[in-house]
Design an enzyme around this catalytic site. Structure first.
Site, mmCIF file in Angstrom:
data_model
loop_
_atom_site.group_PDB
_atom_site.id
_atom_site.type_symbol
_atom_site.label_atom_id
_atom_site.label_comp_id
_atom_site.label_asym_id
_atom_site.label_seq_id
_atom_site.Cartn_x
_atom_site.Cartn_y
_atom_site.Cartn_z
ATOM 1 N N LYS A 79 -22.937 28.946 -24.435
ATOM 2 C CA LYS A 79 -22.287 27.677 -24.068
ATOM 3 C C LYS A 79 -22.857 26.593 -24.974
ATOM 4 C CE LYS A 79 -21.232 24.649 -20.174
ATOM 5 N NZ LYS A 79 -21.429 23.398 -20.949
ATOM 6 N N PHE B 113 -13.151 28.663 -28.786
ATOM 7 C CA PHE B 113 -13.389 29.607 -27.687
ATOM 8 C C PHE B 113 -12.116 29.989 -26.938
ATOM 9 C CE2 PHE B 113 -14.846 25.372 -25.998
ATOM 10 C CZ PHE B 113 -13.798 25.129 -25.139
ATOM 11 N N ARG C 251 -9.724 24.832 -13.207
ATOM 12 C CA ARG C 251 -10.908 25.639 -12.892
ATOM 13 C C ARG C 251 -10.472 26.991 -12.354
ATOM 14 N NH1 ARG C 251 -15.304 22.785 -13.849
ATOM 15 N NH2 ARG C 251 -15.225 20.507 -13.556
ATOM 16 N N LYS D 106 -19.702 29.394 -15.921
ATOM 17 C CA LYS D 106 -20.824 28.929 -16.734
ATOM 18 C C LYS D 106 -22.126 29.318 -16.046
ATOM 19 C CE LYS D 106 -20.289 24.244 -14.836
ATOM 20 N NZ LYS D 106 -20.073 22.814 -15.160
#
Length: 251
Positions: free
Chosen positions: A21, A92, A162, A168
């Site tokens: 990340k 990504f 979401r 994450k």
């Protein structure tokens, strides 16, 4: 845009993929413009986006670990400066394309193979065979100063918002709050800011009083701006526990 939920450790992530990340500024390419995560236009120099495709890309504008303040100052400047030469675009996701995750990424790889652009990279994805793979990778990333890891179900079609299929993984969770008040300090901070009153997305209001440098206390974020803070769980009233200021978000 696609957003990640927080990993709890209870999810079955076998067969998913993981990547570092990156702690930079989100850059969404809509086919003609580079936008922030809130949809505001960025102002990269023309050479930076010269070879970008007509289809959408999603990625992170990033230079190196621990360099967020520099990245933010360069990328959010209305006049592109020489700092852009140190910025790379790390892809990504390729939004609104058909197929599974690897098919979508392949679209970007094929484009930039025939349109070489040194400052563009497609983020490497590593298969997770069991949870221990994630544990080892997370330890490696954080030991090098990285922020954390993103894990993703590669078999899912592209989706926005979401999702339980994009997570994450971080040592401490972080969240954003809207500054609705600046509170005077006491003692050594009598002539400076003592805490900020924040309003969360769910309506919870609380005071954030730790994590600030003297520089921030003497020049606090303005009412109406957004700040990021880290925390460890919630109280029974929904207030973030052990909350500590991280940074002002201007993107």
């Amino acid at each position: 845009m696609q957003k990640a939920r927080s990993y709890t450790g209870k999810e079955d992530i076998k067969g998913w993929v993981m990547s570092e990340k990156l702690d930079g500024i989100r850059g969404y390419w809509d086919g003609s413009r580079l936008l922030t995560r809130k949809g505001l236009p960025l102002h990269p120099p023309p050479w930076f986006i010269k070879n970008f495709p007509a289809f959408e890309l999603d990625g992170e504008l990033w230079s190196k670990q621990g360099d967020f303040e520099f990245i933010q100052s360069v990328v959010l400047d209305a006049e592109p400066g020489p700092g852009w030469e140190k910025i790379n675009y790390h892809i990504f996701e390729v939004p609104n394309q058909n197929g599974i995750f690897f098919d979508r990424l392949a679209r970007a790889k094929e484009w930039f193979k025939s349109h070489p652009t040194p400052h563009v990279r497609v983020i490497r994805q590593t298969l997770i065979q069991d949870k221990s793979d994630l544990d080892r990778f997370f330890l490696d990333v954080t030991s090098r100063g990285g922020e954390g890891v993103i894990v993703k179900d590669p078999d899912m079609p592209y989706h926005t918002g979401r999702s339980a299929h994009v997570l994450k993984v971080k040592k401490a969770r972080d969240m954003e709050g809207l500054v609705i008040g600046i509170n005077k300090g006491k003692g050594k901070y009598e002539n400076a800011m003592g805490s900020l009153t924040l309003k969360l997305e769910n309506g919870v209001i609380f005071k954030l009083g730790t994590g600030f440098t003297d520089r921030v206390r003497n020049n606090p974020p303005a009412v109406g701006t957004t700040v990021t803070f880290k925390y460890h769980g919630f109280s029974k009233n929904g207030v973030p526990k052990f909350a500590s200021f991280l940074r002002l978000r201007t993107d």
